[in-house]
Write a protein that holds these residues in place. Structure first.
Motif: not given
Length: 69
Positions: A22, A19, A51, A59, A56
């Motif tokens: 990202g 996390f 990345v 999501n 990301w």
């Protein structure tokens, strides 16, 4: 980077590290481009790693109601 009170002898859990990676890539993209309208398939080169920033962000946006503060 050891974090006081974290698991595994000072290492953050893998999900937290992902996390943060990202988030850092998103900040880099925002600083460079001035927006976060990232294409779904965009891959951001960040800190010697790649990345999947578009995926990301998609999501995170989809799961935002279930993320902890």
């Amino acid at each position: 980077m050891p974090v006081p009170g974290s698991k595994e002898g000072g290492r953050l859990p893998a999900r937290e590290r992902a996390f943060r990676r990202g988030l850092a890539a998103a900040r880099s993209f925002l600083e460079r481009e001035g927006h976060l309208d990232v294409p779904q398939r965009h891959i951001e080169a960040f800190d010697g790693d790649h990345v999947r920033l578009g995926q990301w962000l998609s999501n995170v946006r989809r799961r935002r109601s279930t993320l902890s503060p």
